[in-house]
Design a protein around this motif. Structure first.
Motif, short mmCIF file in Angstrom:
data_model
loop_
_atom_site.label_atom_id
_atom_site.label_comp_id
_atom_site.label_asym_id
_atom_site.label_seq_id
_atom_site.Cartn_x
_atom_site.Cartn_y
_atom_site.Cartn_z
N VAL A 91 35.25 51.56 24.53
CA VAL A 91 36.16 51.17 25.44
C VAL A 91 35.79 50.03 26.14
CG1 VAL A 91 37.21 52.01 27.69
CG2 VAL A 91 36.86 53.57 25.80
N ASP A 92 36.53 48.99 26.46
CA ASP A 92 36.05 47.79 27.14
C ASP A 92 35.97 47.93 28.61
OD1 ASP A 92 36.06 45.84 25.09
OD2 ASP A 92 38.26 45.67 25.00
N ARG A 93 34.89 47.26 29.38
CA ARG A 93 34.84 47.53 30.73
C ARG A 93 35.53 46.34 31.27
NH1 ARG A 93 29.18 47.36 34.22
NH2 ARG A 93 29.81 48.74 36.02
N HIS A 94 35.20 45.18 30.83
CA HIS A 94 35.94 43.89 31.45
C HIS A 94 37.19 43.93 32.01
CE1 HIS A 94 37.27 42.65 27.51
NE2 HIS A 94 38.10 41.94 28.27
N PRO A 95 38.27 44.64 31.37
CA PRO A 95 39.51 44.77 31.79
C PRO A 95 39.80 45.30 33.27
CG PRO A 95 39.80 45.56 29.50
CD PRO A 95 38.27 45.47 30.18
N PHE A 96 38.75 46.18 33.58
CA PHE A 96 38.90 47.18 34.89
C PHE A 96 38.13 46.20 35.94
CE2 PHE A 96 39.27 49.97 31.28
CZ PHE A 96 40.66 50.64 31.52
N VAL A 97 37.37 45.35 35.67
CA VAL A 97 36.75 44.56 36.52
C VAL A 97 36.89 43.05 36.13
CG1 VAL A 97 35.05 46.06 37.45
CG2 VAL A 97 34.55 45.24 35.24
N PRO A 98 37.92 42.47 36.17
CA PRO A 98 38.17 41.12 36.02
C PRO A 98 37.49 40.09 37.20
CG PRO A 98 40.15 42.05 36.91
CD PRO A 98 39.38 43.31 36.44
N VAL A 99 37.32 40.74 38.30
CA VAL A 99 36.66 40.07 39.15
C VAL A 99 35.89 40.98 39.97
CG1 VAL A 99 38.59 40.20 40.77
CG2 VAL A 99 36.76 38.56 41.19
N PHE A 100 34.61 40.80 40.54
CA PHE A 100 33.87 41.63 41.31
C PHE A 100 32.76 40.54 42.31
CE2 PHE A 100 31.71 40.54 37.15
CZ PHE A 100 30.50 40.34 37.54
N TYR A 101 32.43 41.42 43.14
CA TYR A 101 31.72 40.64 44.19
C TYR A 101 30.16 40.51 43.74
CZ TYR A 101 35.19 41.13 47.98
OH TYR A 101 36.49 40.96 48.79
N ARG A 102 29.47 39.38 44.08
CA ARG A 102 28.19 39.30 43.98
C ARG A 102 27.65 38.92 45.54
NH1 ARG A 102 26.27 35.31 39.35
NH2 ARG A 102 28.03 33.86 40.62
N GLU A 103 26.42 39.59 45.99
CA GLU A 103 25.92 39.23 47.37
C GLU A 103 24.99 38.30 47.45
OE1 GLU A 103 24.15 41.63 51.19
OE2 GLU A 103 24.42 42.68 49.20
N ASP A 104 25.15 37.06 48.14
CA ASP A 104 24.39 35.95 48.29
C ASP A 104 23.31 36.16 49.18
OD1 ASP A 104 25.07 35.30 51.03
OD2 ASP A 104 26.54 33.96 50.37
N PRO A 105 22.08 35.17 49.32
CA PRO A 105 21.00 35.81 50.29
C PRO A 105 21.44 35.77 51.75
CG PRO A 105 20.53 33.92 48.71
CD PRO A 105 21.93 34.14 48.42
N ASN A 106 22.64 35.30 52.25
CA ASN A 106 22.97 35.28 53.38
C ASN A 106 23.87 36.41 53.86
OD1 ASN A 106 21.96 32.56 53.97
ND2 ASN A 106 23.74 31.81 52.99
N GLY A 107 23.87 37.44 52.69
CA GLY A 107 24.77 38.76 53.01
C GLY A 107 26.08 38.48 52.91
N LEU A 108 26.55 37.59 52.17
CA LEU A 108 28.20 37.33 51.92
C LEU A 108 28.52 37.68 50.54
CD1 LEU A 108 28.73 33.55 53.47
CD2 LEU A 108 29.73 36.02 54.36
N HIS A 109 29.55 38.45 50.50
CA HIS A 109 29.93 38.90 49.07
C HIS A 109 30.86 38.06 48.73
CE1 HIS A 109 27.96 43.06 49.61
NE2 HIS A 109 28.45 42.80 50.98
N ARG A 110 30.62 37.19 47.46
CA ARG A 110 31.61 36.50 47.01
C ARG A 110 32.21 36.81 45.59
NH1 ARG A 110 30.66 31.45 49.76
NH2 ARG A 110 28.69 31.56 50.71
N PRO A 111 33.68 36.71 45.56
CA PRO A 111 34.13 37.25 44.29
C PRO A 111 33.77 36.11 43.11
CG PRO A 111 35.75 36.18 45.69
CD PRO A 111 34.49 36.24 46.50
N TRP A 112 33.60 36.85 41.90
CA TRP A 112 33.20 36.13 40.73
C TRP A 112 34.03 36.49 39.37
CZ3 TRP A 112 28.21 36.76 37.23
CH2 TRP A 112 28.05 36.04 36.32
N TRP A 113 35.11 35.69 39.25
CA TRP A 113 35.85 35.66 38.17
C TRP A 113 35.21 34.86 36.86
CZ3 TRP A 113 40.89 37.56 38.98
CH2 TRP A 113 41.48 37.62 40.46
N ALA A 114 35.98 35.69 35.69
CA ALA A 114 35.39 34.77 34.46
C ALA A 114 36.07 33.47 34.54
CB ALA A 114 36.00 35.54 33.36
#
Length: 342
Positions: free
Chosen positions: A40-63
């Protein structure tokens, strides 16, 4: 956003890497659970997700295009992927970043594997999942039980509609509904297996009622995963798994739980903060304080010396859930034992 295409070889290597990492981190898993992660593939269910930067901002990361190997490795690593912050899904997140608290995520795969192992799903089992989230765990359940046997519910139409579409796109067609998780889904009962991917303070009565006698319930209760077997008299009895479990809390329309007793809110703690970082100890205190959630501020003074000298291990606790409440028992190898009614 254009769908990124990965080759069959890239995806196979990614799934094998994740399954191998899960196998290293988990207690010996049955082959059918490992096989589910391999297929079962995981990536179709999370095509984008947040990464938190050092300033506490959550930025979306797309492939990225062309197919981003770094993004794919990140998705197929044994880690939690935050998909929603303050109910803003990563797909709608601003590139400039989103502040707030995560409200939905794709669970740690090795924890998912341990819970699926405990659930012991067999082909043909009727399964209820409370907390659809991204739909990835739902897909694993479909692989194990058969798509027609799985019902999954979540709190918002967006989560439900998105998960339903992605499950269909990869070939699974479970029943996906918007509902209050605390109510379960009585129309589909009885269920042979019930699993929750959200944190609860106590097992909802509806889940007990909807579980078939002899069926299993796996749910995170106060930061520990309980594995319960439904008995013919309506109770469910079992133990906690060996590892801690941090999940987004069940957000139910049932309202808040009972008020904590006055002493729980007013007595100051005599325990050091490092002690409260121990997961087994924190779990013990959470049980002892009943309705109080902030155990860093309140601990019963009468037990300070015992708590200072002992570090209860989570696997020494057992739980009995019934229509009228929960009983948790603690028994250490040295003979120490306690019993609480929640």
């Amino acid at each position: 956003m254009t769908t990124v295409r990965y080759s069959d070889g890239q995806l196979l290597r990614a799934r094998v890497a994740l399954a191998s990492e899960i196998d290293r981190r988990s207690v010996a898993l049955p082959s059918r659970v490992v096989e589910a992660f391999l297929n079962v593939d995981r990536h179709p269910f999370v095509p984008v997700f947040y990464r938190e930067d050092p300033n506490g901002l959550h930025r979306p990361w797309w492939a990225g295009e062309p197919a981003d190997e770094g993004w794919l490795r990140e998705v197929y690593t044994d880690q939690v992927l935050v998909t929603e912050v303050d109910e803003v899904h990563a797909e709608a997140g601003s590139p400039n970043g989103q502040r707030g608290v995560p409200t939905s995520s794709s669970t740690l795969p090795s924890l998912m594997a341990d819970m699926l192992d405990a659930l012991d799903v067999r082909p043909g089992d009727r399964v209820l999942e409370v907390g659809t989230g991204t739909g990835y765990n739902t897909a694993l359940l479909c692989h194990l039980a058969g798509g027609a046997q799985v019902t999954t519910i979540d709190r918002t139409e967006r989560l439900v509609a998105t998960a339903r579409a992605r499950l269909c796109a990869v070939g699974f067609e479970p029943t996906v509904l918007r509902a209050d998780g605390a109510d379960g889904h009585p129309a589909g009962a009885p269920y042979d297996r019930i699993i929750a991917t959200c944190g609860i303070q106590r097992l909802p009565r509806a889940w007990l009622d909807q579980c078939a006698p002899g069926g299993l319930i796996v749910a995170p209760i106060r930061g520990a995963v309980a594995r319960l077997t439904k008995l013919s008299d309506g109770r469910a009895v079992g133990r906690f798994l060996h590892r801690p479990a941090a999940f987004m809390p069940l957000r139910s329309g049932a309202g808040p739980g009972p008020e904590a007793p006055e002493w729980e809110r007013e007595r100051p703690t005599g325990i050091s903060f490092p002690a409260l970082d121990d997961p087994g100890f924190s779990f013990w205190v959470g049980l002892h304080l009943g309705g109080s959630r902030d155990f860093r501020e309140t601990v019963e003074a009468a037990h300070r010396s015992w708590l200072d000298q002992n570090r209860p291990r989570r696997e020494w606790f057992t739980i009995e859930a019934g229509p009228d409440g929960h009983v948790v028992s603690y028994a250490a190898p040295d003979g120490t034992s306690f019993r609480w009614v929640l």
